[in-house]
Design a protein around this motif. Sequence first.
Motif, mmCIF file in Angstrom:
data_model
loop_
_atom_site.group_PDB
_atom_site.id
_atom_site.type_symbol
_atom_site.label_atom_id
_atom_site.label_comp_id
_atom_site.label_asym_id
_atom_site.label_seq_id
_atom_site.Cartn_x
_atom_site.Cartn_y
_atom_site.Cartn_z
ATOM 1 N N ILE A 171 0.816 -1.211 0.000
ATOM 2 C CA ILE A 171 0.000 0.000 0.000
ATOM 3 C C ILE A 171 0.852 1.266 0.000
ATOM 4 O O ILE A 171 0.327 2.357 0.220
ATOM 5 N N THR A 172 2.152 1.154 -0.222
ATOM 6 C CA THR A 172 2.968 2.359 -0.218
ATOM 7 C C THR A 172 2.615 3.241 -1.410
ATOM 8 O O THR A 172 2.118 2.774 -2.440
ATOM 9 N N ARG A 173 2.902 4.515 -1.262
ATOM 10 C CA ARG A 173 2.644 5.447 -2.362
ATOM 11 C C ARG A 173 3.484 5.070 -3.585
ATOM 12 O O ARG A 173 3.027 5.171 -4.720
ATOM 13 N N LYS A 174 4.697 4.612 -3.360
ATOM 14 C CA LYS A 174 5.556 4.218 -4.480
ATOM 15 C C LYS A 174 4.983 3.009 -5.209
ATOM 16 O O LYS A 174 4.998 2.949 -6.452
ATOM 17 N N GLN A 175 4.476 2.032 -4.478
ATOM 18 C CA GLN A 175 3.873 0.860 -5.109
ATOM 19 C C GLN A 175 2.614 1.248 -5.887
ATOM 20 O O GLN A 175 2.371 0.751 -6.988
ATOM 21 N N TYR A 176 1.826 2.154 -5.319
ATOM 22 C CA TYR A 176 0.602 2.573 -5.991
ATOM 23 C C TYR A 176 0.921 3.320 -7.290
ATOM 24 O O TYR A 176 0.265 3.117 -8.316
#
Length: 284
Positions: A171-176
């Motif tokens: 759920i990290t911003r980078k993953q999103y």
Amino acid sequence: MLSPKPPIVSPPLVHLNHVIIYVDEQTSSAIAQSAFMKNEFAAFEAGHVVIEDGAGWSGLYIDGEQTYVEIFGPSQASANGNLIGDAGVCLGVDHPGELEEARALLQASGDISCPDLVRRQLNGEEIPWFRYVDLDDSDAARASFTVSIMEYDQHFLKRSRPGLAAGQDGITRKQYNAARFRPERYLKDIIEVTLALEPVETIRFGRQLVALGYVQMPEGETEIFSSHQLTLRLIPRTASLKGVVALKLSLLKKKEGETIYRFGEESVLRFDDAHTASWLFGLH
């Protein structure tokens, strides 16, 4: 005699997810039609989002590695009950459960609502997208500036992007942002936001940022709140300066040739040096 050591400040739980900017038709159209914005500067999309019960919104999206800019023109502003010059800051967390931790920290600074769940329609199915809490004044007749904290649903990426490898479905911003981020282009991330706010908005937002672990550093009429990833500068709202008036952006590479891009009469993107650019809104 040794000077006392400065206090150790823990990194805040919440970081910038995205900013929302309501602009006039001339600015919105100029950004949407800019070949540089669409093809060179960053991942760019004129997108329409559909959530539960067929509701949704349309905007312009400029994505970095962990943060993004969401721009609404007059028609979407009207649909949202907003005016040109209104703005929003959406903070986010990178680990499950941190939304509740942030909410607990904020309880002492005022009444905080219970988290709401937003579901998104994808491929004919409604799936949990993110949970959020609003931090703005629920008693205000109309909020010109809104703040929220969001936490992506831990299963959203797996459900919306089949075939993700292990480690890509968090759920990290980078993953999103990974599916859209363009590392060969210029934009890396938003590292500073300057907001022109009413006094009551500055006091409330500043109190909330301090509760969340940001360090406050007053500078004349400007209130500055910083973490290791983000600086927020709060200045007094005027007739010409409202909401988001400037974004400082980190860059992935140096811009050669043209370094100033204008979008209508009230927005300018300026490459400052090899590492940063400034995107200005309002009268410049």
